[in-house]
Design a protein around this motif. Sequence first.
Motif, PDB file in Angstrom:
ATOM      1  N   LYS A 138       0.978  -1.368   0.043  1.00 36.16           N
ATOM      2  CA  LYS A 138       0.118   0.092  -0.023  1.00 36.16           C
ATOM      3  C   LYS A 138       0.863   1.587  -0.066  1.00 36.16           C
ATOM      4  N   VAL A 139       1.858   1.145   0.831  1.00 39.48           N
ATOM      5  CA  VAL A 139       2.727   2.654   0.821  1.00 39.48           C
ATOM      6  C   VAL A 139       3.413   2.637  -0.623  1.00 39.48           C
ATOM      7  N   SER A 140       3.898   1.629  -1.086  1.00 35.20           N
ATOM      8  CA  SER A 140       4.709   1.729  -2.285  1.00 35.20           C
ATOM      9  C   SER A 140       3.779   1.802  -3.411  1.00 35.20           C
ATOM     10  N   GLU A 141       2.658   1.923  -3.285  1.00 33.66           N
ATOM     11  CA  GLU A 141       1.408   2.146  -4.398  1.00 33.66           C
ATOM     12  C   GLU A 141       1.544   0.914  -5.188  1.00 33.66           C
ATOM     13  N   GLU A 142       1.976  -0.214  -4.944  1.00 30.77           N
ATOM     14  CA  GLU A 142       1.487  -1.453  -5.737  1.00 30.77           C
ATOM     15  C   GLU A 142      -0.034  -1.772  -5.711  1.00 30.77           C
ATOM     16  N   ILE A 143      -0.726  -1.662  -4.745  1.00 26.81           N
ATOM     17  CA  ILE A 143      -2.083  -2.047  -4.599  1.00 26.81           C
ATOM     18  C   ILE A 143      -2.771  -1.200  -5.662  1.00 26.81           C
ATOM     19  N   ASP A 144      -2.603   0.312  -5.605  1.00 24.30           N
ATOM     20  CA  ASP A 144      -3.020   1.180  -6.506  1.00 24.30           C
ATOM     21  C   ASP A 144      -2.595   0.821  -7.878  1.00 24.30           C
ATOM     22  N   ALA A 145      -1.627   0.273  -8.212  1.00 30.93           N
ATOM     23  CA  ALA A 145      -1.326  -0.136  -9.553  1.00 30.93           C
ATOM     24  C   ALA A 145      -2.276  -1.257  -9.804  1.00 30.93           C
ATOM     25  N   LEU A 146      -2.366  -2.364  -9.009  1.00 41.73           N
ATOM     26  CA  LEU A 146      -3.378  -3.414  -9.487  1.00 41.73           C
ATOM     27  C   LEU A 146      -4.722  -2.832  -9.642  1.00 41.73           C
ATOM     28  N   THR A 147      -5.148  -2.071  -9.008  1.00 45.95           N
ATOM     29  CA  THR A 147      -6.451  -1.380  -9.239  1.00 45.95           C
ATOM     30  C   THR A 147      -6.701  -0.918 -10.588  1.00 45.95           C
ATOM     31  N   THR A 148      -5.634  -0.101 -10.961  1.00 44.20           N
ATOM     32  CA  THR A 148      -5.471   0.573 -12.266  1.00 44.20           C
ATOM     33  C   THR A 148      -5.485  -0.374 -13.354  1.00 44.20           C
ATOM     34  N   MET A 149      -4.862  -1.568 -13.054  1.00 45.17           N
ATOM     35  CA  MET A 149      -4.815  -2.576 -14.149  1.00 45.17           C
ATOM     36  C   MET A 149      -6.228  -3.437 -14.202  1.00 45.17           C
ATOM     37  N   GLY A 150      -7.101  -3.152 -13.324  1.00 45.75           N
ATOM     38  CA  GLY A 150      -8.228  -3.885 -13.287  1.00 45.75           C
ATOM     39  C   GLY A 150      -8.088  -5.141 -12.510  1.00 45.75           C
ATOM     40  N   LEU A 151      -7.414  -5.181 -11.747  1.00 43.47           N
ATOM     41  CA  LEU A 151      -7.059  -6.417 -10.631  1.00 43.47           C
ATOM     42  C   LEU A 151      -7.734  -6.040  -9.481  1.00 43.47           C
ATOM     43  N   PRO A 152      -8.882  -6.717  -9.236  1.00 45.71           N
ATOM     44  CA  PRO A 152      -9.404  -6.590  -7.548  1.00 45.71           C
ATOM     45  C   PRO A 152      -8.247  -6.886  -6.513  1.00 45.71           C
ATOM     46  N   PRO A 153      -7.909  -5.954  -5.638  1.00 44.82           N
ATOM     47  CA  PRO A 153      -7.047  -6.472  -4.487  1.00 44.82           C
ATOM     48  C   PRO A 153      -7.562  -7.496  -3.736  1.00 44.82           C
ATOM     49  N   VAL A 154      -8.584  -7.589  -3.323  1.00 45.92           N
ATOM     50  CA  VAL A 154      -9.296  -8.562  -2.649  1.00 45.92           C
ATOM     51  C   VAL A 154      -9.154  -9.868  -3.243  1.00 45.92           C
ATOM     52  N   GLN A 155      -9.426 -10.036  -4.236  1.00 47.11           N
ATOM     53  CA  GLN A 155      -9.548 -11.381  -5.199  1.00 47.11           C
ATOM     54  C   GLN A 155      -8.104 -11.680  -5.516  1.00 47.11           C
ATOM     55  N   PHE A 156      -7.153 -10.749  -5.651  1.00 52.32           N
ATOM     56  CA  PHE A 156      -5.856 -11.218  -6.065  1.00 52.32           C
ATOM     57  C   PHE A 156      -4.898 -11.209  -4.967  1.00 52.32           C
ATOM     58  N   LEU A 157      -5.047 -10.580  -3.868  1.00 55.26           N
ATOM     59  CA  LEU A 157      -4.157 -10.555  -2.805  1.00 55.26           C
ATOM     60  C   LEU A 157      -4.659 -11.301  -1.539  1.00 55.26           C
ATOM     61  N   ILE A 158      -5.956 -11.035  -1.082  1.00 56.82           N
ATOM     62  CA  ILE A 158      -6.571 -11.545   0.131  1.00 56.82           C
ATOM     63  C   ILE A 158      -6.940 -12.920  -0.083  1.00 56.82           C
ATOM     64  N   ILE A 159      -7.690 -13.324  -1.073  1.00 52.76           N
ATOM     65  CA  ILE A 159      -8.283 -14.755  -1.008  1.00 52.76           C
ATOM     66  C   ILE A 159      -7.463 -15.957  -0.930  1.00 52.76           C
ATOM     67  N   PRO A 160      -6.108 -15.539  -1.459  1.00 46.87           N
ATOM     68  CA  PRO A 160      -4.989 -16.749  -1.518  1.00 46.87           C
ATOM     69  C   PRO A 160      -4.732 -16.855   0.235  1.00 46.87           C
ATOM     70  N   ARG A 161      -4.416 -15.842   0.750  1.00 50.85           N
ATOM     71  CA  ARG A 161      -4.071 -15.719   2.237  1.00 50.85           C
ATOM     72  C   ARG A 161      -5.181 -16.331   3.010  1.00 50.85           C
ATOM     73  N   LEU A 162      -6.266 -15.945   2.498  1.00 52.06           N
ATOM     74  CA  LEU A 162      -7.647 -16.720   3.297  1.00 52.06           C
ATOM     75  C   LEU A 162      -7.748 -18.008   3.331  1.00 52.06           C
ATOM     76  N   VAL A 163      -7.508 -18.420   2.077  1.00 50.96           N
ATOM     77  CA  VAL A 163      -7.647 -20.091   1.626  1.00 50.96           C
ATOM     78  C   VAL A 163      -6.610 -20.814   2.534  1.00 50.96           C
ATOM     79  N   ALA A 164      -5.335 -20.197   2.215  1.00 48.30           N
ATOM     80  CA  ALA A 164      -4.333 -20.731   3.239  1.00 48.30           C
ATOM     81  C   ALA A 164      -4.305 -21.103   4.541  1.00 48.30           C
TER      82      ALA A 164
END
Length: 374
Positions: free
Chosen positions: A238-264
């Motif tokens: 978030k601080v390095s703006e990587e999450i904003d970059a994912l949103t700009t590219m049309g990749l939802p952060p919840v599906q892309f980053l959180i779901i793998p951690r939740l399933v694990a």
Amino acid sequence: MDTIHRQSSFLWEGSNLEIHLPAVLTASETGKDWTAFFDILKKNPPRTIVVHAGNLTEADSSGISFLKLIRLECEQRKIQFALYGLGEQFRYRLSVSEDDSKKNKETHSHSLRRSEKIGKLTIDSLLEFKYLITFTGELTVSFWRSFLHPSKIRWKDTFRVAESMGVNAFPIIAMIGFLLGLIMSFQSAIPMRRFGAEIFVANLVGLSLFRELGPLMTAFILSGRSGSAFAAELGTMKVSEEIDALTTMGLPPVQFLIIPRLVASLLMTPLLTIVFNLFGLIGGAVVLISFGFPLVTFINQVNLAVGLSDILGGLLKSYFFGMIIASIGCYRGLKTASGAGAVGESTTSAVVGSIILVSILDGIFSVLYFYLRI
């Protein structure tokens, strides 16, 4: 690209606004710049504002105030801000003015009346609650969509997180489980020895581990180990703006980053609970063997005391505990603010929040099991 003003040029790059300052930025030049800047914020707020000050050679207090205004508006509106090429003498004047404004702001906050402080706290709490509800809803929708369509889950990242959270945590889980079983057996054997009931230490250790201490202690360990790691990873992104970059590219952060951690977390927490229980029983067995009881006696006592409902009840707890640990860790990571200490604050909030919620949920399960006679 669209040039708005001839002194300070305002150029659009997609959803980003670039402001090129002129060589001279004094009171006679900044009036129209202020108006143009506020018109842009009202009509079409950008996602990022970049100020290029490499050409600036002269600036009075009005020009410095213009730079300060841009930065303050970006902070209030959650717009990413960057300043390039500003001379050292102007940087010093800008930092001095910002320090003065912070002191005035702190003085003003201290002078607030009690009713104003209560109102501010209420508004902040409502905004936090609103964000939490939004995050919970988005996470629930993404989780069930992934559950119905497993191909949407990024399994490679899921297994990587599972390895870090599960396999790498095996030594600490096993060690603490063994020591807890050992200590609990010794402490309970001392008073039971007065009545010649040392054999019932096996019953006590088995029930305590499977029903309560196994899931709870495993959740506490993972809160400090994995929940903090989730918050730190996402906070850094978030601080390095990587999450904003994912949103700009049309990749939802919840599906892309959180779901793998939740399933694990849902997969690993029950397994680590089983490991904790197993090594806790080994620790208890060591104590009873040292008292002269054979191993088969310890095993028989545990079989008599612990039923299938006790084992499944503890594993059900651990499943929900894992869900809380991953959710709170990711939530605090996404809420990370800007600044050097922001990631540390998010990590601390994730650990404390996870431990509190796990304890509350454990109390709810205890009352529920009591009335269900489980």
